[in-house]
Design a protein around this motif. Structure first.
Motif, mmCIF file in Angstrom:
data_model
loop_
_atom_site.group_PDB
_atom_site.id
_atom_site.type_symbol
_atom_site.label_atom_id
_atom_site.label_comp_id
_atom_site.label_asym_id
_atom_site.label_seq_id
_atom_site.Cartn_x
_atom_site.Cartn_y
_atom_site.Cartn_z
ATOM 1 N N THR A 7 51.112 34.103 45.506
ATOM 2 C CA THR A 7 50.547 33.783 44.196
ATOM 3 C C THR A 7 49.116 34.309 44.127
ATOM 4 O OG1 THR A 7 49.664 31.671 44.976
ATOM 5 C CG2 THR A 7 51.893 31.638 44.020
ATOM 6 N N SER A 9 45.075 33.841 43.827
ATOM 7 C CA SER A 9 44.187 32.821 44.401
ATOM 8 C C SER A 9 43.886 31.762 43.360
ATOM 9 C CB SER A 9 42.876 33.455 44.867
ATOM 10 O OG SER A 9 43.113 34.242 45.999
ATOM 11 N N ARG A 44 46.321 30.608 48.358
ATOM 12 C CA ARG A 44 47.455 31.328 47.790
ATOM 13 C C ARG A 44 48.679 30.781 48.507
ATOM 14 N NH1 ARG A 44 46.298 37.698 47.964
ATOM 15 N NH2 ARG A 44 47.921 37.640 46.394
#
Length: 98
Positions: A7, A9, A44
């Motif tokens: 993903t 941050s 993440r």
């Protein structure tokens, strides 16, 4: 979110801090060092056969470490594990896949 891709941050959450706290003893053992400060600031995540977390942790005023933590699937009933880490990071260093 793309399956398998980390993903973007995002700011650390209470859950992120709890995960970092669980692997802190593993990092301290590997580095042979105690960290008085251990504050998750961003993270993440990546879905794998479980979950990888990439966590930026502040360990001093201007020193950070990047952690890669693996959390297995719930039915495996395993503790979170510190897979890898990077030391000597700064606040502005990108939290990238490693």
């Amino acid at each position: 979110m793309m399956c398998g891709a980390p993903t973007a941050s995002q700011p650390a959450t209470a859950e992120t801090q709890a995960i970092a706290d669980q692997v802190k003893p593993q990092l301290e053992e590997r580095e042979n060092k105690k960290y008085a400060t251990f504050k998750a600031v961003e993270f993440r995540s990546q879905v794998v056969a479980g979950m990888n977390y990439f966590i930026k942790v502040q360990v001093d005023d201007d020193e950070f470490v990047h952690l890669r933590v693996f959390r297995s699937l719930p039915h495996e009933n395993k503790p979170v594990a510190l897979s890898s880490y990077q030391t000597n990071k700064a606040r502005h260093d990108e939290l990238a896949y490693f």
